[in-house]
Design a protein around this motif. Sequence first.
Motif, PDB file in Angstrom:
ATOM      1  N   GLU A  53       0.814  -1.221   0.000  1.00 58.77           N
ATOM      2  CA  GLU A  53       0.000   0.000   0.000  1.00 58.77           C
ATOM      3  C   GLU A  53       0.850   1.275   0.000  1.00 58.77           C
ATOM      4  O   GLU A  53       0.401   2.308  -0.484  1.00 58.77           O
ATOM      5  CB  GLU A  53      -0.968  -0.045   1.185  1.00 58.77           C
ATOM      6  CG  GLU A  53      -2.064  -1.064   0.874  1.00 58.77           C
ATOM      7  CD  GLU A  53      -3.035  -1.350   2.001  1.00 58.77           C
ATOM      8  OE1 GLU A  53      -3.946  -2.164   1.786  1.00 58.77           O
ATOM      9  OE2 GLU A  53      -2.877  -0.785   3.093  1.00 58.77           O
ATOM     10  N   LYS A  56       3.954   2.717  -5.093  1.00 61.76           N
ATOM     11  CA  LYS A  56       3.108   2.923  -6.281  1.00 61.76           C
ATOM     12  C   LYS A  56       3.328   1.806  -7.303  1.00 61.76           C
ATOM     13  O   LYS A  56       2.486   1.541  -8.143  1.00 61.76           O
ATOM     14  CB  LYS A  56       3.462   4.262  -6.946  1.00 61.76           C
ATOM     15  CG  LYS A  56       3.107   5.477  -6.113  1.00 61.76           C
ATOM     16  CD  LYS A  56       3.204   6.723  -7.003  1.00 61.76           C
ATOM     17  CE  LYS A  56       2.865   7.973  -6.241  1.00 61.76           C
ATOM     18  NZ  LYS A  56       4.046   8.530  -5.547  1.00 61.76           N
ATOM     19  N   TYR A  76      -5.417  -4.591  -6.649  1.00 62.31           N
ATOM     20  CA  TYR A  76      -4.935  -3.204  -6.492  1.00 62.31           C
ATOM     21  C   TYR A  76      -4.901  -2.490  -7.850  1.00 62.31           C
ATOM     22  O   TYR A  76      -3.825  -2.235  -8.399  1.00 62.31           O
ATOM     23  CB  TYR A  76      -3.545  -3.201  -5.839  1.00 62.31           C
ATOM     24  CG  TYR A  76      -3.598  -3.530  -4.370  1.00 62.31           C
ATOM     25  CD1 TYR A  76      -3.776  -2.521  -3.411  1.00 62.31           C
ATOM     26  CD2 TYR A  76      -3.510  -4.844  -3.918  1.00 62.31           C
ATOM     27  CE1 TYR A  76      -3.853  -2.827  -2.057  1.00 62.31           C
ATOM     28  CE2 TYR A  76      -3.592  -5.151  -2.565  1.00 62.31           C
ATOM     29  CZ  TYR A  76      -3.754  -4.138  -1.639  1.00 62.31           C
ATOM     30  OH  TYR A  76      -3.836  -4.438  -0.298  1.00 62.31           O
ATOM     31  N   PRO A  77      -6.068  -2.126  -8.367  1.00 65.21           N
ATOM     32  CA  PRO A  77      -6.107  -1.516  -9.704  1.00 65.21           C
ATOM     33  C   PRO A  77      -5.393  -0.163  -9.800  1.00 65.21           C
ATOM     34  O   PRO A  77      -5.018   0.249 -10.895  1.00 65.21           O
ATOM     35  CB  PRO A  77      -7.612  -1.357  -9.982  1.00 65.21           C
ATOM     36  CG  PRO A  77      -8.287  -1.489  -8.667  1.00 65.21           C
ATOM     37  CD  PRO A  77      -7.407  -2.323  -7.794  1.00 65.21           C
ATOM     38  N   ASP A  78      -5.161   0.493  -8.644  1.00 65.01           N
ATOM     39  CA  ASP A  78      -4.511   1.808  -8.693  1.00 65.01           C
ATOM     40  C   ASP A  78      -2.982   1.742  -8.603  1.00 65.01           C
ATOM     41  O   ASP A  78      -2.311   2.759  -8.699  1.00 65.01           O
ATOM     42  CB  ASP A  78      -5.028   2.706  -7.564  1.00 65.01           C
ATOM     43  CG  ASP A  78      -6.513   2.963  -7.729  1.00 65.01           C
ATOM     44  OD1 ASP A  78      -6.986   2.903  -8.888  1.00 65.01           O
ATOM     45  OD2 ASP A  78      -7.194   3.187  -6.713  1.00 65.01           O
ATOM     46  N   LYS A  79      -2.446   0.550  -8.399  1.00 65.99           N
ATOM     47  CA  LYS A  79      -0.983   0.386  -8.372  1.00 65.99           C
ATOM     48  C   LYS A  79      -0.517  -0.123  -9.735  1.00 65.99           C
ATOM     49  O   LYS A  79      -1.268  -0.804 -10.439  1.00 65.99           O
ATOM     50  CB  LYS A  79      -0.566  -0.647  -7.316  1.00 65.99           C
ATOM     51  CG  LYS A  79      -1.129  -0.390  -5.941  1.00 65.99           C
ATOM     52  CD  LYS A  79      -0.335   0.643  -5.208  1.00 65.99           C
ATOM     53  CE  LYS A  79      -0.952   0.884  -3.832  1.00 65.99           C
ATOM     54  NZ  LYS A  79      -0.429   2.117  -3.234  1.00 65.99           N
ATOM     55  N   LYS A  80       0.745   0.164 -10.047  1.00 63.33           N
ATOM     56  CA  LYS A  80       1.292  -0.351 -11.311  1.00 63.33           C
ATOM     57  C   LYS A  80       2.059  -1.639 -11.041  1.00 63.33           C
ATOM     58  O   LYS A  80       2.853  -1.704 -10.089  1.00 63.33           O
ATOM     59  CB  LYS A  80       2.227   0.679 -11.916  1.00 63.33           C
ATOM     60  CG  LYS A  80       1.450   1.880 -12.435  1.00 63.33           C
ATOM     61  CD  LYS A  80       2.233   2.626 -13.479  1.00 63.33           C
ATOM     62  CE  LYS A  80       1.280   3.429 -14.313  1.00 63.33           C
ATOM     63  NZ  LYS A  80       1.415   4.856 -14.112  1.00 63.33           N
ATOM     64  N   ASN A 105      -3.406  -2.200 -15.444  1.00 57.39           N
ATOM     65  CA  ASN A 105      -2.264  -1.776 -14.624  1.00 57.39           C
ATOM     66  C   ASN A 105      -1.099  -2.761 -14.677  1.00 57.39           C
ATOM     67  O   ASN A 105      -0.260  -2.767 -13.791  1.00 57.39           O
ATOM     68  CB  ASN A 105      -2.732  -1.601 -13.168  1.00 57.39           C
ATOM     69  CG  ASN A 105      -3.426  -2.849 -12.625  1.00 57.39           C
ATOM     70  OD1 ASN A 105      -3.923  -3.672 -13.388  1.00 57.39           O
ATOM     71  ND2 ASN A 105      -3.457  -2.997 -11.313  1.00 57.39           N
TER      72      ASN A 105
END
Length: 213
Positions: A53, A56, A76-80, A105
């Motif tokens: 978390e 990134k 975790y769709p917001d992490k690359k 991602n």
Amino acid sequence: MKEFAKKYHDLLTGEYGGINLTRITTFEEFYQKQIVDSIIPLEVSKVFKKTLENNKVVVDVGFGGGFPILPLAYLYPDKKFIGFEARGKKAKVVQEIADKLGLKNVKCYHQRIETVNIDIPIMMTFKAVGTIEKFVPMIKYREDMTVFFYKGPSFYELEELEPTEKKWKVVEELFYDLEGTDGRTLIGLKNKTVPRGTLKKEIKNLVNLSQLI
Ligand SMILES: C[S@@+](CC[C@H](N)C(=O)[O-])C[C@H]1O[C@@H](n2cnc3c(N)ncnc32)[C@H](O)[C@@H]1O
């Protein structure tokens, strides 16, 4: 998660059935031994979850048929999520599968980890990819990073952490149960210092991670 796993299993047994990407039997076994095995550290290890978390970018090395990179990327769709795999065919097919599963991602590269310069802070994962003693010295970094190794139940009979502890601090060392197996061991390591200066270009095909994001 089950719906995602079902689609993944359908692709591996259907369209990509001819390619021996991963050992697949029934859906239930696939779910337990590949999907749950990939994401269970989030449940059992606060250090693992917090590290993910707080970063990134997650780099998964030697993802084979897509583990743990694809199940983690789904959660975790917001992490690359950047994957490096030594076998070109696997890298190509797993990227196709990620696209078909709608994971925007994920980037999978046909690249050995020893040719990557980690020039941004990241979390790294290795699941069933050789020994810590062999792989840790291969990692080239110029930033803070934490690396997690997914290991089997006999980790301490097979490997030693001591040689690694000069440059890396052990931040997680956990044994846990996984239904249908003899258990798992999770090892987390954080680099103690970051070398200064740029890396010598003597390493053939050396690429900066920041260029691959
Ligand atoms: C046993 S498979 C594990 C696959 C997956 N992580 C899993 O748990 O199902 C190990 C994978 O690591 C890859 N590999 C081995 N050395 C590597 C390296 N130096 N850089 C990137 N990938 C590597 C292999 O090609 C193979 O696909």
